[in-house]
Write a protein that holds these residues in place. Structure first.
Motif, PDB file in Angstrom:
ATOM      1  N   ALA A   1       0.839  -1.205   0.000  1.00 13.93           N
ATOM      2  CA  ALA A   1       0.000   0.000   0.000  1.00 13.93           C
ATOM      3  C   ALA A   1       0.869   1.249   0.000  1.00 13.93           C
ATOM      4  O   ALA A   1       0.655   2.183  -0.780  1.00 13.93           O
ATOM      5  N   GLU A   2       1.914   1.165   0.823  1.00 13.12           N
ATOM      6  CA  GLU A   2       2.785   2.321   0.954  1.00 13.12           C
ATOM      7  C   GLU A   2       3.456   2.654  -0.373  1.00 13.12           C
ATOM      8  O   GLU A   2       3.431   3.787  -0.847  1.00 13.12           O
ATOM      9  N   SER A   3       4.034   1.621  -1.010  1.00 15.84           N
ATOM     10  CA  SER A   3       4.773   1.908  -2.238  1.00 15.84           C
ATOM     11  C   SER A   3       3.852   2.291  -3.388  1.00 15.84           C
ATOM     12  O   SER A   3       4.178   3.154  -4.205  1.00 15.84           O
ATOM     13  N   ILE A   4       2.678   1.666  -3.442  1.00 14.51           N
ATOM     14  CA  ILE A   4       1.765   1.998  -4.535  1.00 14.51           C
ATOM     15  C   ILE A   4       1.228   3.413  -4.375  1.00 14.51           C
ATOM     16  O   ILE A   4       1.206   4.198  -5.325  1.00 14.51           O
ATOM     17  N   LEU A   5       0.861   3.747  -3.147  1.00 10.31           N
ATOM     18  CA  LEU A   5       0.290   5.085  -2.925  1.00 10.31           C
ATOM     19  C   LEU A   5       1.337   6.178  -3.146  1.00 10.31           C
ATOM     20  O   LEU A   5       1.049   7.234  -3.695  1.00 10.31           O
ATOM     21  N   ARG A   6       2.576   5.852  -2.765  1.00  8.04           N
ATOM     22  CA  ARG A   6       3.639   6.833  -2.947  1.00  8.04           C
ATOM     23  C   ARG A   6       3.829   7.113  -4.431  1.00  8.04           C
ATOM     24  O   ARG A   6       3.998   8.236  -4.864  1.00  8.04           O
ATOM     25  N   GLU A   7       3.726   6.072  -5.206  1.00 10.54           N
ATOM     26  CA  GLU A   7       3.900   6.236  -6.644  1.00 10.54           C
ATOM     27  C   GLU A   7       2.755   7.052  -7.260  1.00 10.54           C
ATOM     28  O   GLU A   7       2.949   7.861  -8.153  1.00 10.54           O
ATOM     29  N   ARG A   8       1.550   6.791  -6.742  1.00 11.64           N
ATOM     30  CA  ARG A   8       0.388   7.474  -7.317  1.00 11.64           C
ATOM     31  C   ARG A   8       0.392   8.978  -6.997  1.00 11.64           C
ATOM     32  O   ARG A   8       0.092   9.807  -7.845  1.00 11.64           O
ATOM     33  N   THR A   9       0.718   9.271  -5.734  1.00  8.22           N
ATOM     34  CA  THR A   9       0.567  10.665  -5.309  1.00  8.22           C
ATOM     35  C   THR A   9       1.885  11.417  -5.316  1.00  8.22           C
ATOM     36  O   THR A   9       1.905  12.645  -5.332  1.00  8.22           O
ATOM     37  N   GLY A  10       2.986  10.678  -5.311  1.00 10.10           N
ATOM     38  CA  GLY A  10       4.283  11.342  -5.308  1.00 10.10           C
ATOM     39  C   GLY A  10       4.705  11.824  -3.939  1.00 10.10           C
ATOM     40  O   GLY A  10       5.768  12.400  -3.780  1.00 10.10           O
ATOM     41  N   ALA A  11       3.870  11.597  -2.917  1.00  6.01           N
ATOM     42  CA  ALA A  11       4.237  12.013  -1.566  1.00  6.01           C
ATOM     43  C   ALA A  11       4.065  10.840  -0.616  1.00  6.01           C
ATOM     44  O   ALA A  11       3.441   9.839  -0.973  1.00  6.01           O
ATOM     45  N   ASP A  12       4.612  10.951   0.584  1.00  5.83           N
ATOM     46  CA  ASP A  12       4.429   9.892   1.565  1.00  5.83           C
ATOM     47  C   ASP A  12       2.963   9.816   1.962  1.00  5.83           C
ATOM     48  O   ASP A  12       2.372  10.825   2.354  1.00  5.83           O
ATOM     49  N   PRO A  13       2.341   8.626   1.851  1.00  9.25           N
ATOM     50  CA  PRO A  13       0.916   8.514   2.164  1.00  9.25           C
ATOM     51  C   PRO A  13       0.674   8.597   3.675  1.00  9.25           C
ATOM     52  O   PRO A  13       1.551   8.242   4.465  1.00  9.25           O
ATOM     53  N   SER A  14      -0.505   9.043   4.045  1.00 15.38           N
ATOM     54  CA  SER A  14      -0.844   9.131   5.467  1.00 15.38           C
ATOM     55  C   SER A  14      -1.291   7.775   5.966  1.00 15.38           C
ATOM     56  O   SER A  14      -1.586   6.861   5.170  1.00 15.38           O
ATOM     57  N   TYR A  15      -1.352   7.599   7.256  1.00 16.15           N
ATOM     58  CA  TYR A  15      -1.742   6.317   7.842  1.00 16.15           C
ATOM     59  C   TYR A  15      -3.158   5.936   7.411  1.00 16.15           C
ATOM     60  O   TYR A  15      -3.424   4.776   7.099  1.00 16.15           O
ATOM     61  N   GLN A  16      -4.069   6.959   7.361  1.00 15.66           N
ATOM     62  CA  GLN A  16      -5.447   6.683   6.961  1.00 15.66           C
ATOM     63  C   GLN A  16      -5.508   6.162   5.522  1.00 15.66           C
ATOM     64  O   GLN A  16      -6.203   5.193   5.225  1.00 15.66           O
ATOM     65  N   ASP A  17      -4.760   6.828   4.636  1.00 14.72           N
ATOM     66  CA  ASP A  17      -4.759   6.380   3.229  1.00 14.72           C
ATOM     67  C   ASP A  17      -4.326   4.922   3.120  1.00 14.72           C
ATOM     68  O   ASP A  17      -4.924   4.133   2.386  1.00 14.72           O
ATOM     69  N   ILE A  18      -3.266   4.578   3.861  1.00 16.31           N
ATOM     70  CA  ILE A  18      -2.738   3.209   3.786  1.00 16.31           C
ATOM     71  C   ILE A  18      -3.777   2.206   4.252  1.00 16.31           C
ATOM     72  O   ILE A  18      -4.056   1.207   3.569  1.00 16.31           O
ATOM     73  N   SER A  19      -4.426   2.494   5.426  1.00 17.23           N
ATOM     74  CA  SER A  19      -5.376   1.493   5.918  1.00 17.23           C
ATOM     75  C   SER A  19      -6.603   1.402   5.030  1.00 17.23           C
ATOM     76  O   SER A  19      -7.173   0.324   4.844  1.00 17.23           O
ATOM     77  N   LEU A  20      -6.974   2.513   4.395  1.00 14.44           N
ATOM     78  CA  LEU A  20      -8.104   2.481   3.459  1.00 14.44           C
ATOM     79  C   LEU A  20      -7.760   1.591   2.263  1.00 14.44           C
ATOM     80  O   LEU A  20      -8.523   0.713   1.865  1.00 14.44           O
ATOM     81  N   PHE A  21      -6.558   1.792   1.699  1.00 14.55           N
ATOM     82  CA  PHE A  21      -6.120   0.988   0.550  1.00 14.55           C
ATOM     83  C   PHE A  21      -6.096  -0.491   0.911  1.00 14.55           C
ATOM     84  O   PHE A  21      -6.534  -1.348   0.152  1.00 14.55           O
ATOM     85  N   MET A  22      -5.614  -0.775   2.109  1.00 20.11           N
ATOM     86  CA  MET A  22      -5.492  -2.170   2.518  1.00 20.11           C
ATOM     87  C   MET A  22      -6.855  -2.834   2.667  1.00 20.11           C
ATOM     88  O   MET A  22      -7.041  -3.966   2.244  1.00 20.11           O
ATOM     89  N   SER A  23      -7.795  -2.091   3.246  1.00 18.59           N
ATOM     90  CA  SER A  23      -9.094  -2.738   3.412  1.00 18.59           C
ATOM     91  C   SER A  23      -9.806  -2.868   2.060  1.00 18.59           C
ATOM     92  O   SER A  23     -10.494  -3.841   1.802  1.00 18.59           O
ATOM     93  N   ASN A  24      -9.593  -1.904   1.178  1.00 22.15           N
ATOM     94  CA  ASN A  24     -10.194  -2.013  -0.158  1.00 22.15           C
ATOM     95  C   ASN A  24      -9.650  -3.203  -0.929  1.00 22.15           C
ATOM     96  O   ASN A  24     -10.331  -3.803  -1.755  1.00 22.15           O
ATOM     97  N   ASN A  25      -8.375  -3.523  -0.726  1.00 24.78           N
ATOM     98  CA  ASN A  25      -7.756  -4.599  -1.495  1.00 24.78           C
ATOM     99  C   ASN A  25      -7.629  -5.897  -0.701  1.00 24.78           C
ATOM    100  O   ASN A  25      -6.824  -6.761  -1.054  1.00 24.78           O
ATOM    101  N   ASN A  26      -8.390  -5.979   0.396  1.00 23.66           N
ATOM    102  CA  ASN A  26      -8.388  -7.242   1.131  1.00 23.66           C
ATOM    103  C   ASN A  26      -7.031  -7.580   1.724  1.00 23.66           C
ATOM    104  O   ASN A  26      -6.664  -8.745   1.808  1.00 23.66           O
TER     105      ASN A  26
END
Lengths: 312, 312
Positions: free
Chosen positions: A35-60
């Motif tokens: 989640a961390e590496s994918i989100l970093r690539e998408r947004t270009g910035a370090d993702p927040s904790y909320q973003d990471i947990s949202l991505f994780m729950s969305n992707n099981n």
């Protein structure tokens, strides 16, 4: 014979289960979060904790480990590994397309290198310590020592840049196949030749060779029906094992020639922790090994009468 | 008619330890239909002598002297000429039936090949003839298509004998045909060989270290020690009036005579003693024995011995 196949199939199944569990756990235990590496690539910035947990729950990706194992086993045995975390496409469709490209290289190289290596190896053993033997041994040593990527680049420089005969990379036309296949064949011929020669020499020193000579049989017949026939077992074993090496070697060659095989796909997946892709790959390779081993075992039964009667 | 005659035959090997004189200055002959048995300890040169007749020794071998088969000097024969003689006119029953048969070939197939090669038979008639020979040699009819590993030790030995008989050669060399067999099976094999020599009027060159086998099969006996024939004569001469101290020792060492072993060990072929090769173990050795090697003395027309006791 039937018993042998059933037993082998059951063992194969067990291997598949173990392989799938290993591939599952190792990745989750390994450090790094997709989640961390994918989100970093998408947004270009370090993702927040909320973003990471949202991505994780969305992707099981979150939840209880054991329920995920159960879920995974069901998926694995349907050979449905879900969607790539990156591209969002189903893993298997992409995978099969790429696997086919890789298998083409592997199978064609195998088909070319095996008969050539057998002919050279048998001839070298028959002419032990003669010029042909020395030359073939030196060449096979060279073939073994050259790294795949170096040979690939070397061929590219000669045939694509200097002579302009072959396309340097690409996929689709017959000309595209030539250099990758030569690259794969060189190492394979080199190593198989050595195996064939060594096995033949061992068999040529057996007592039954002296019997055959004592019976006044022709040299060619002794070579083929006595020495080579008895060398088949070790050769088939080696071929089975080398299929895996060829697949692995193909990864490098694919990178050199920009071949759209599983190689680059897999390396990317490992970097970005694209779990479904990696797990799918591990399962398919495990399946390949199980199938190849089964085939080798069945071939053995035909090759060696001692096994045929032992196992009924 | 004289079939085989060796005159001052020497066979030696090049080895890391130096020249190995496996056979030294040997004179012997076999006439038509005659059985000559060579007795000696392990390493006395019996097998080398048999393999010299077949010319099946490894390439580091050197010959001196003459070895005639009819009027052909075998040690000058080319490999091509030998190929024509082996199996057809000179046949050998190898040691170790398990390793001397091709594990990937049924015993019948072994014979079929030889018959096809030397008798020019087609597959069908060769197969029929092979079955006939195997059954004659005592292989049960339902086992003639078996592989070597499926047969009992005794049947394996019979299969090897059948292979030696396949082409009705004039000479049959049998290298320790009773080695490693049960005593009852040994007896059967000896009876089989006796039957063959009686019925087919075949000349046999038999190698053994079993005095009983020698007594049952031989017309004449040659006692070998360190590559030399120390004594030779008819069965009667050797068993009833042995002359050489070694021959006497061998007979005294037989369990039926009280199991009195000869003192010491057989000398190394690389480093032979000066003078008579047996003198370090001989109770009758004199200064003369230690200085020079005795020539062959004729005790009777058939009884010859290499010992100074006979000269004085």
């Amino acid at each position: 014979m039937k018993k042998l196949i059933i037993r082998r199939l059951l063992i194969g199944l067990l291997i598949m289960v173990v392989a799938s569990l290993l591939s599952f756990t190792v990745l989750y235990v390994a450090p790094g979060n997709p989640a961390e590496s994918i989100l970093r690539e998408r947004t270009g910035a370090d993702p927040s904790y909320q973003d990471i947990s949202l991505f994780m729950s969305n992707n099981n990706l979150d939840g209880n480990l054991f329920s995920k194992i159960a879920q995974w086993l069901v998926m694995a045995f349907r050979f449905d590994f879900g969607e790539s975390l990156y591209t969002g496409e189903p893993v298997m469709a992409e995978f099969i397309r790429r696997l086919w490209a890789t298998l083409q290289l592997t199978l064609i190289s195998m088909g070319i290198s095996t008969p050539l290596a057998i002919i050279i190896g048998v001839a070298a053993a028959a002419k032990k310590n003669k010029i042909f033997d020395h030359v073939s041994r030196i060449l096979s040593l060279i073939g073994l020592s050259i790294p795949d990527f170096w040979l690939g680049l070397f061929l590219m420089i000669i045939f694509s840049r200097t002579l302009k005969w072959l396309p340097a990379f690409g996929y689709g036309s017959a000309a595209n196949y030539i250099m990758p296949i030569i690259t794969l064949c060189v190492a394979q011929i080199a190593s198989l030749t050595r195996i064939v020669r060594a096995t033949m020499l061992e068999k040529l020193s057996e007592d039954y060779i002296v019997t055959a000579r004592g019976n006044g049989l022709k040299k060619k017949m002794i070579l083929m029906k006595f020495a080579f026939r008895n060398s088949l077992g070790p050769i088939v074993t080696y071929l089975g094992a080398s299929f895996g090496h060829l697949l692995a070697g193909a990864v490098v060659v694919e990178t050199v020639f920009s071949w759209p095989g599983v190689g680059a796909f897999l390396v990317d997946a490992v970097y970005s922790r694209d779990y479904p892709v990696i797990q799918g790959f591990v399962m398919i390779i495990a399946l390949f090994y199980v199938v190849i081993n089964l085939v080798t075992d069945i071939l053995y039964v035909y090759i060696d009468p001692r096994i045929r009667f032992e196992k009924g | 008619m004289r079939l085989i005659e060796g005159r001052n035959l020497k066979v030696y090997f090049d080895s890391d330890a130096g020249k190995v004189h496996a056979v030294d200055n040997v004179n012997f002959h076999i006439d038509e239909g005659e059985n000559l048995v060579f007795i000696g300890e392990t390493g006395s040169g019996k097998t080398v002598l048999g393999m010299t007749i077949m010319r099946l020794l490894p390439t580091n071998v050197y010959y001196e002297g003459e070895l005639y088969f009819k009027d052909k000097n075998l040690i000058k024969a080319t490999e091509k000429e030998m190929e024509g003689l082996r199996g057809r006119e000179l046949a050998i029953i190898m040691q170790n039936p398990l390793t001397a048969l091709n594990p990937c070939m049924s015993i019948k197939k072994h014979l079929v090949q030889v018959l096809q090669k030397h008798k020019g038979m087609d597959k069908k008639s060769a197969s029929d003839r092979a079955a006939e020979i195997l059954v004659e040699t005592g292989i049960p009819e339902d086992q003639i298509d078996y592989y070597a590993h499926q047969l009992s030790g005794g049947l394996r030995q019979r299969a090897l004998i059948a292979l030696g008989l396949a082409c009705d050669s004039e000479i049959l060399i049998a290298d320790e045909p009773t080695k490693g067999l049960d005593v009852t099976v040994q007896l059967q094999v000896v009876k089989l060989l006796r039957k063959i020599s009686d019925n087919k009027k075949k000349a046999m060159f038999i190698i053994t270290h079993d005095l009983g086998v020698a007594a049952a099969l031989a017309d004449r006996i040659a006692i070998m020690y360190c590559g030399r024939i120390l004594e030779s004569g008819t069965v009667k001469e050797i068993f009833e009036s042995p002359f050489h101290p070694y021959t006497k020792g061998l007979i005294a060492a037989h369990p039926s005579r009280g199991l009195n072993p000869i003192q010491g060990y057989s000398a190394s072929l690389v480093n032979l003693p000066e003078g008579c090769v047996f003198c370090p173990r001989c109770d009758h050795a004199t200064a003369k024995c230690r200085e020079s090697e005795p020539e062959e003395f004729d005790l009777t027309e058939t009884h010859k011995v290499r010992c100074y006791l006979a000269g004085s």
